[in-house]
Design an enzyme around this catalytic site. Sequence first.
Site, short mmCIF file in Angstrom:
data_model
loop_
_atom_site.label_atom_id
_atom_site.label_comp_id
_atom_site.label_asym_id
_atom_site.label_seq_id
_atom_site.Cartn_x
_atom_site.Cartn_y
_atom_site.Cartn_z
CB CYS A 134 9.84 5.07 -0.47
SG CYS A 134 8.88 3.77 0.30
CG LEU A 135 3.96 7.25 -0.33
CD1 LEU A 135 2.56 6.70 -0.52
CD2 LEU A 135 3.95 8.77 -0.33
N GLY A 187 2.60 4.44 -5.93
CA GLY A 187 2.52 3.01 -5.60
C GLY A 187 2.49 2.83 -4.10
CG HIS A 220 7.66 -1.52 -0.17
ND1 HIS A 220 8.34 -1.01 0.91
CD2 HIS A 220 7.50 -0.49 -1.03
CE1 HIS A 220 8.58 0.29 0.70
NE2 HIS A 220 8.08 0.63 -0.46
CG HIS A 242 9.75 1.36 -4.95
ND1 HIS A 242 10.64 2.38 -4.70
CD2 HIS A 242 8.91 1.33 -3.88
CE1 HIS A 242 10.36 2.91 -3.51
NE2 HIS A 242 9.30 2.31 -3.01
CD GLU A 243 5.14 0.48 -4.48
OE1 GLU A 243 4.98 0.07 -3.32
OE2 GLU A 243 5.50 1.64 -4.73
CD GLN A 272 4.99 1.48 1.00
OE1 GLN A 272 4.48 1.13 -0.06
NE2 GLN A 272 5.55 2.66 1.15
NI NI Z 1 8.06 2.51 -1.33
#
Ligand code: NI
Length: 164
Positions: free
Chosen positions: A91-92, A46, A137, A133-134, A51
Amino acid sequence: MSQLNILTLPDSRLKTVAVSITEINDDIKQLAQDMLETMYAAPGIGLAATQVDQHIQLVVIDVSEEKDQPLVLINPEIIEKEGIQTHEEGCLSVPGIFAKVKRADQVVVKYQDIDGQHQELAATGLLAVCIQHELDHLKGIVFLDHLSLLKRKLAMKKLEKAEA
Ligand code: NI
């Protein structure tokens, strides 16, 4: 198509609250494609526009094994939540850090797809985790914010060490 640069903690731009998208134009469609490419290359399941330093309500997700079920959610909003599950998240934007986070087990999310059509999706398990989660963000929240202060501090120390 091009890959985008992913912001990582402690970059304060990750705390930006995203604004809603009023017109799904070619720029938005291109961004969604680039975000998918960036997510697959990372690799991740995701990615939120936040991000990649675009502060609009757009996320891309693909939790499938074959990486052939891309989901693009525009102006997503969770309208129902039920149950509790705990899943180890990463998480990236928080590379190398994983931690268990408690979230709803089932969610219903309403959103617009890339063609502007209004959709509703009921999700459970990993997809439900990923959606929550997304969407966090887009509100400027990263998964570490769900941890206790102590656990968050430990994670940040580990992150700093990895970057040094
Ligand atoms: Ni993330």
